[in-house]
Design an enzyme around this catalytic site. Structure first.
Site, mmCIF file in Angstrom:
data_model
loop_
_atom_site.group_PDB
_atom_site.id
_atom_site.type_symbol
_atom_site.label_atom_id
_atom_site.label_comp_id
_atom_site.label_asym_id
_atom_site.label_seq_id
_atom_site.Cartn_x
_atom_site.Cartn_y
_atom_site.Cartn_z
ATOM 1 C CB THR A 63 -16.768 111.503 44.195
ATOM 2 O OG1 THR A 63 -16.102 112.001 45.354
ATOM 3 C CG2 THR A 63 -18.244 111.862 44.255
ATOM 4 N N GLY A 64 -14.402 109.512 43.040
ATOM 5 C CA GLY A 64 -13.007 109.069 43.071
ATOM 6 C C GLY A 64 -12.889 107.657 43.602
ATOM 7 N N GLY A 65 -13.865 106.826 43.228
ATOM 8 C CA GLY A 65 -13.869 105.443 43.716
ATOM 9 C C GLY A 65 -13.116 104.482 42.820
ATOM 10 N N GLY A 85 -10.550 105.797 47.603
ATOM 11 C CA GLY A 85 -11.942 105.618 47.176
ATOM 12 C C GLY A 85 -12.229 104.178 46.796
ATOM 13 C CE1 TYR A 123 -4.907 116.970 48.697
ATOM 14 C CE2 TYR A 123 -3.788 117.380 50.766
ATOM 15 C CZ TYR A 123 -4.543 116.554 49.963
ATOM 16 O OH TYR A 123 -4.942 115.326 50.433
HETATM 17 P P1 NAP Z 1 -5.727 108.736 44.015
HETATM 18 O O1 NAP Z 1 -5.149 107.402 44.278
HETATM 19 O O2 NAP Z 1 -5.031 109.648 43.057
HETATM 20 O O3 NAP Z 1 -7.251 108.574 43.578
HETATM 21 C C1 NAP Z 1 -8.006 109.724 43.312
HETATM 22 C C2 NAP Z 1 -9.359 109.346 42.761
HETATM 23 O O4 NAP Z 1 -10.095 110.555 42.508
HETATM 24 C C3 NAP Z 1 -9.284 108.582 41.465
HETATM 25 O O5 NAP Z 1 -10.383 107.697 41.370
HETATM 26 C C4 NAP Z 1 -9.429 109.691 40.429
HETATM 27 O O6 NAP Z 1 -9.884 109.167 39.190
HETATM 28 C C5 NAP Z 1 -10.458 110.569 41.121
HETATM 29 N N1 NAP Z 1 -10.488 111.958 40.665
HETATM 30 C C6 NAP Z 1 -9.471 112.866 40.673
HETATM 31 N N2 NAP Z 1 -9.903 114.031 40.172
HETATM 32 C C7 NAP Z 1 -11.207 113.858 39.818
HETATM 33 C C8 NAP Z 1 -12.195 114.683 39.232
HETATM 34 N N3 NAP Z 1 -11.947 115.962 38.869
HETATM 35 N N4 NAP Z 1 -13.436 114.176 39.042
HETATM 36 C C9 NAP Z 1 -13.711 112.890 39.395
HETATM 37 N N5 NAP Z 1 -12.815 112.060 39.941
HETATM 38 C C10 NAP Z 1 -11.570 112.536 40.143
HETATM 39 O O7 NAP Z 1 -5.832 109.595 45.379
HETATM 40 P P2 NAP Z 1 -6.031 109.084 46.911
HETATM 41 O O8 NAP Z 1 -4.726 109.164 47.586
HETATM 42 O O9 NAP Z 1 -6.830 107.848 46.950
HETATM 43 O O10 NAP Z 1 -6.893 110.315 47.454
HETATM 44 C C11 NAP Z 1 -8.293 110.194 47.699
HETATM 45 C C12 NAP Z 1 -8.685 111.287 48.680
HETATM 46 O O11 NAP Z 1 -7.939 111.098 49.889
HETATM 47 C C13 NAP Z 1 -8.369 112.697 48.192
HETATM 48 O O12 NAP Z 1 -9.404 113.578 48.555
HETATM 49 C C14 NAP Z 1 -7.084 113.036 48.929
HETATM 50 O O13 NAP Z 1 -6.931 114.421 49.109
HETATM 51 C C15 NAP Z 1 -7.317 112.310 50.245
HETATM 52 N N6 NAP Z 1 -6.089 112.028 51.001
HETATM 53 C C16 NAP Z 1 -5.163 111.134 50.557
HETATM 54 C C17 NAP Z 1 -4.034 110.876 51.329
HETATM 55 C C18 NAP Z 1 -2.979 109.865 50.935
HETATM 56 O O14 NAP Z 1 -1.980 109.711 51.655
HETATM 57 N N7 NAP Z 1 -3.132 109.124 49.855
HETATM 58 C C19 NAP Z 1 -3.838 111.549 52.536
HETATM 59 C C20 NAP Z 1 -4.793 112.457 52.946
HETATM 60 C C21 NAP Z 1 -5.923 112.680 52.184
HETATM 61 P P3 NAP Z 1 -9.528 109.913 37.773
HETATM 62 O O15 NAP Z 1 -8.112 110.396 37.885
HETATM 63 O O16 NAP Z 1 -9.736 108.855 36.727
HETATM 64 O O17 NAP Z 1 -10.497 111.016 37.658
#
Ligand code: NAP
Length: 252
Positions: A14-16, A21, A155
């Site tokens: 999910t979120g790939g 992802g 969050y």
């Molecule tokens: P990102 O670049 O914003 O990507 C998020 C992904 O989730 C996108 O594919 C987005 O696609 C999808 N998404 C968001 N809301 C959604 C929904 N309601 N239904 C289905 N898909 C949804 O974020 P990321 O940084 O890769 O984060 C991914 C995970 O890692 C998250 O759980 C985040 O909390 C965790 N995380 C990230 C970091 C960091 O530093 N980046 C640190 C700690 C944890 P759409 O917007 O098109 O739906």
């Protein structure tokens, strides 16, 4: 995991379609898995699938919706003949100071990040049971379970909630041969991180003992370990992947 081989295994992420992802999807694709990715934005899904190449299923859906979670698992299993590995990774991190946070902002973050994990796991269960060696990997965070960022109280609560869910699910599903673990990323270079601003990124980098921000591949490597047969005796565990950010007791 350069030598990982997931040929014959099917993974749903999910979120790939972006960020961590997409990095997880790329690692599984390189390791020979059948890969299904989800997200809400169809155009972003299309370009992610094109970038990944190979046998990728890109499905639009909202991780906070039960019918959507069920449809995504069904479609994945139908195309690839089953589902072995679920990566509940979709998440959002809108900044909202506590004084100003609305109830709907709180609800949305908890719905996507915490309820989304529950819905994805529940929808995947029939297939993971059939797999015989099902794997669930949640993307949590250091933020909430270990650390705090102002403006991200919703969050932080959602990311800590994922770990409470993980532990009970791990115990409930152990008899089915399913493991449930979580990766807790530190500061990883993604679009979501960029949204937190340059000042936050620079000060975070200064706090990381290994001297760099994390890459999506750093998280993918940990996820592939939890998905591998070699981790079959590990369940209900959080793994911090943060370059040592949470270790120092004093600035040094
Ligand atoms: P990102 O670049 O914003 O990507 C998020 C992904 O989730 C996108 O594919 C987005 O696609 C999808 N998404 C968001 N809301 C959604 C929904 N309601 N239904 C289905 N898909 C949804 O974020 P990321 O940084 O890769 O984060 C991914 C995970 O890692 C998250 O759980 C985040 O909390 C965790 N995380 C990230 C970091 C960091 O530093 N980046 C640190 C700690 C944890 P759409 O917007 O098109 O739906």
């Amino acid at each position: 995991m350069p030598n990982a081989n997931f040929t014959g295994k099917t993974v749903l992420i999910t979120g790939g379609s972006a960020g961590i992802g997409l990095g997880i999807a790329a690692a599984f694709a390189a390791a020979g898995a059948n890969v299904a990715i989800t997200g809400r934005n169809q155009a972003r899904l299309g370009s992610a699938a094109a970038a990944l190449g190979g046998n990728i299923l890109a499905l639009a859906g909202d991780t906070a919706s039960r019918p959507s979670a069920i449809a995504l698992c069904e479609a994945t299993a139908q195309k690839f003949g089953g589902l072995d590995i679920l990566c509940a990774n979709a998440g959002i991190n809108p900044v909202s100071p506590l004084d100003e946070m609305t109830e709907s902002e709180w609800d949305e973050v908890l719905a996507v990040n915490a309820k989304g994990s529950f819905l994805a796991v529940q929808a995947a269960l029939p297939y993971l049971r059939k797999s015989g060696a099902g794997r669930v990997i949640l993307t949590s965070s250091i933020t909430g379970p270990v650390t705090a960022i102002p403006g991200l109280s919703h969050y932080g609560a959602s990311k800590a909630a994922q770990l409470g869910f993980m532990r009970a699910a791990a115990v409930e599903l152990a008899k089915d041969g399913i493991t449930v673990n979580a990766v807790l990323p530190g500061v990883i270079e993604t679009e979501a991180l960029a949204a937190l601003g340059d000042a936050f990124i620079a000060s975070s980098r200064a706090l990381i003992p290994v001297g760099r921000l994390g890459l999506v591949a750093d998280i993918a490597n940990a996820v592939l370990f939890f998905a591998s047969p070699e981790s079959s005796f590990i369940t209900g565990q959080p793994l911090i992947v943060d370059g040592g950010q949470t270790l120092p007791e004093a600035p040094g």
